[in-house]
Write a protein that holds these residues in place. Structure first.
Motif, PDB file in Angstrom:
ATOM      1  N   SER A   5       0.834  -1.202   0.000  1.00 36.19           N
ATOM      2  CA  SER A   5       0.000   0.000   0.000  1.00 36.19           C
ATOM      3  C   SER A   5       0.871   1.255   0.000  1.00 36.19           C
ATOM      4  O   SER A   5       0.576   2.225  -0.705  1.00 36.19           O
ATOM      5  CB  SER A   5      -0.914  -0.013   1.224  1.00 36.19           C
ATOM      6  OG  SER A   5      -1.623   1.186   1.320  1.00 36.19           O
ATOM      7  N   LEU A   6       1.938   1.229   0.770  1.00 36.01           N
ATOM      8  CA  LEU A   6       2.862   2.356   0.830  1.00 36.01           C
ATOM      9  C   LEU A   6       3.527   2.592  -0.521  1.00 36.01           C
ATOM     10  O   LEU A   6       3.612   3.733  -0.996  1.00 36.01           O
ATOM     11  CB  LEU A   6       3.918   2.113   1.917  1.00 36.01           C
ATOM     12  CG  LEU A   6       4.926   3.225   2.153  1.00 36.01           C
ATOM     13  CD1 LEU A   6       4.217   4.463   2.693  1.00 36.01           C
ATOM     14  CD2 LEU A   6       5.979   2.762   3.128  1.00 36.01           C
ATOM     15  N   ILE A   7       3.982   1.522  -1.158  1.00 32.21           N
ATOM     16  CA  ILE A   7       4.619   1.626  -2.478  1.00 32.21           C
ATOM     17  C   ILE A   7       3.617   2.137  -3.503  1.00 32.21           C
ATOM     18  O   ILE A   7       3.938   3.005  -4.322  1.00 32.21           O
ATOM     19  CB  ILE A   7       5.231   0.272  -2.894  1.00 32.21           C
ATOM     20  CG1 ILE A   7       6.439  -0.039  -2.008  1.00 32.21           C
ATOM     21  CG2 ILE A   7       5.638   0.286  -4.362  1.00 32.21           C
ATOM     22  CD1 ILE A   7       7.012  -1.423  -2.178  1.00 32.21           C
ATOM     23  N   ILE A  14       4.150  10.172  -7.068  1.00 35.21           N
ATOM     24  CA  ILE A  14       5.269  10.511  -7.951  1.00 35.21           C
ATOM     25  C   ILE A  14       4.827  10.631  -9.408  1.00 35.21           C
ATOM     26  O   ILE A  14       5.430  11.368 -10.175  1.00 35.21           O
ATOM     27  CB  ILE A  14       6.403   9.468  -7.811  1.00 35.21           C
ATOM     28  CG1 ILE A  14       7.068   9.610  -6.446  1.00 35.21           C
ATOM     29  CG2 ILE A  14       7.437   9.616  -8.906  1.00 35.21           C
ATOM     30  CD1 ILE A  14       8.127   8.568  -6.164  1.00 35.21           C
ATOM     31  N   ARG A  15       3.764   9.934  -9.785  1.00 36.01           N
ATOM     32  CA  ARG A  15       3.317   9.876 -11.180  1.00 36.01           C
ATOM     33  C   ARG A  15       3.268  11.243 -11.872  1.00 36.01           C
ATOM     34  O   ARG A  15       3.753  11.377 -12.998  1.00 36.01           O
ATOM     35  CB  ARG A  15       1.973   9.162 -11.289  1.00 36.01           C
ATOM     36  CG  ARG A  15       1.581   8.871 -12.731  1.00 36.01           C
ATOM     37  CD  ARG A  15       0.368   7.953 -12.842  1.00 36.01           C
ATOM     38  NE  ARG A  15       0.730   6.602 -12.401  1.00 36.01           N
ATOM     39  CZ  ARG A  15       0.155   5.969 -11.366  1.00 36.01           C
ATOM     40  NH1 ARG A  15      -0.809   6.544 -10.688  1.00 36.01           N
ATOM     41  NH2 ARG A  15       0.546   4.766 -11.024  1.00 36.01           N
ATOM     42  N   PRO A  16       2.736  12.302 -11.259  1.00 35.67           N
ATOM     43  CA  PRO A  16       2.702  13.595 -11.957  1.00 35.67           C
ATOM     44  C   PRO A  16       4.095  14.172 -12.254  1.00 35.67           C
ATOM     45  O   PRO A  16       4.246  15.014 -13.131  1.00 35.67           O
ATOM     46  CB  PRO A  16       1.949  14.520 -10.989  1.00 35.67           C
ATOM     47  CG  PRO A  16       1.227  13.626 -10.058  1.00 35.67           C
ATOM     48  CD  PRO A  16       2.012  12.352  -9.980  1.00 35.67           C
ATOM     49  N   ILE A  22      12.528  11.729 -14.844  1.00 39.82           N
ATOM     50  CA  ILE A  22      13.271  11.090 -15.936  1.00 39.82           C
ATOM     51  C   ILE A  22      14.192  12.113 -16.605  1.00 39.82           C
ATOM     52  O   ILE A  22      15.346  11.812 -16.925  1.00 39.82           O
ATOM     53  CB  ILE A  22      12.318  10.436 -16.960  1.00 39.82           C
ATOM     54  CG1 ILE A  22      11.643   9.218 -16.318  1.00 39.82           C
ATOM     55  CG2 ILE A  22      13.053  10.041 -18.236  1.00 39.82           C
ATOM     56  CD1 ILE A  22      10.517   8.617 -17.142  1.00 39.82           C
ATOM     57  N   PHE A  23      13.704  13.341 -16.792  1.00 39.58           N
ATOM     58  CA  PHE A  23      14.530  14.405 -17.371  1.00 39.58           C
ATOM     59  C   PHE A  23      15.781  14.629 -16.531  1.00 39.58           C
ATOM     60  O   PHE A  23      16.895  14.659 -17.052  1.00 39.58           O
ATOM     61  CB  PHE A  23      13.728  15.709 -17.473  1.00 39.58           C
ATOM     62  CG  PHE A  23      14.541  16.879 -17.950  1.00 39.58           C
ATOM     63  CD1 PHE A  23      14.647  17.160 -19.300  1.00 39.58           C
ATOM     64  CD2 PHE A  23      15.213  17.702 -17.052  1.00 39.58           C
ATOM     65  CE1 PHE A  23      15.409  18.233 -19.743  1.00 39.58           C
ATOM     66  CE2 PHE A  23      15.971  18.777 -17.485  1.00 39.58           C
ATOM     67  CZ  PHE A  23      16.070  19.045 -18.837  1.00 39.58           C
TER      68      PHE A  23
END
Length: 192
Positions: A5-7, A14-16, A22-23
């Motif tokens: 659940s934490l992950i 982090i998705r947004p 990555i940049f």
């Protein structure tokens, strides 16, 4: 169960920021890869990559950049002259030498890495990477032209202009081009 659940929660938070992460990682990895694999002397006489002599493209670009900058400077000044293939001098006594590190090839390499690692259609990457190379080339000439112009009468400005202002402006331009790809070109690619 709690770790899962934490992950999952962390991933969703982090998705947004995924593209920006990555940049940043790509920029750092590409920069460090370049710094640790390309080795050249300060005079620009010899450049190696993993011990192999790769001086020729750097020599060619350095000469070309020096020639282009000299041509631009001489359009409005009769106080400028070339010394050899790499050095531009002014009657004021100041001048600049375009060495292998001023070729713009590093920024072009980093640009390619940035676009190759971002999500998006390959068809758009195939035209956008060369477009970015053109921007890198044009900005590099403009950068050296402006540095040369300023140091004609203010040679003490060289370090701040070269090592700080224009260096980071170069990376800001790469970031801007990358943002255009991520925000404008990539979304349009998914509509086709």
């Amino acid at each position: 169960m709690e770790l899962k659940s934490l992950i999952s929660n962390l991933k969703s938070q982090i998705r947004p920021y995924r593209d920006v992460i990555i940049f940043m990682v790509t920029l750092l990895v590409a920069n460090f890869f370049w710094k640790f694999t390309f080795v050249g002397d300060e005079d620009g006489e010899r450049v190696t990559w993993f011990g192999m002599d790769v001086t020729a493209p750097f020599e060619m670009m350095s000469c070309h950049i020096a020639s282009a900058v000299y041509w631009l400077l001489s359009l409005g000044r009769d106080t400028v002259y070339m010394v050899g293939d790499h050095t531009i001098r002014f009657d004021s006594g100041s001048g600049t030498t375009i060495i292998w590190g001023c070729s713009g090839l590093k920024q072009s390499f980093i640009w390619m890495c940035l676009i190759l690692t971002v999500q998006g259609g390959w068809i758009h990457k195939l035209w956008y990477i060369p477009l970015g190379w053109g921007v890198c080339y044009g900005f590099n000439i403009l950068r050296i032209f402006l540095i040369s112009l300023f140091i004609e009468f203010h040679p003490e400005w060289f370090t701040i202009l070269h090592d700080y202002i224009f260096k980071y402006l170069f990376y800001a331009i790469l970031f801007g081009l990358w943002v255009i790809f991520v925000e404008k070109i990539r979304p349009n690619a998914s509509k086709h």
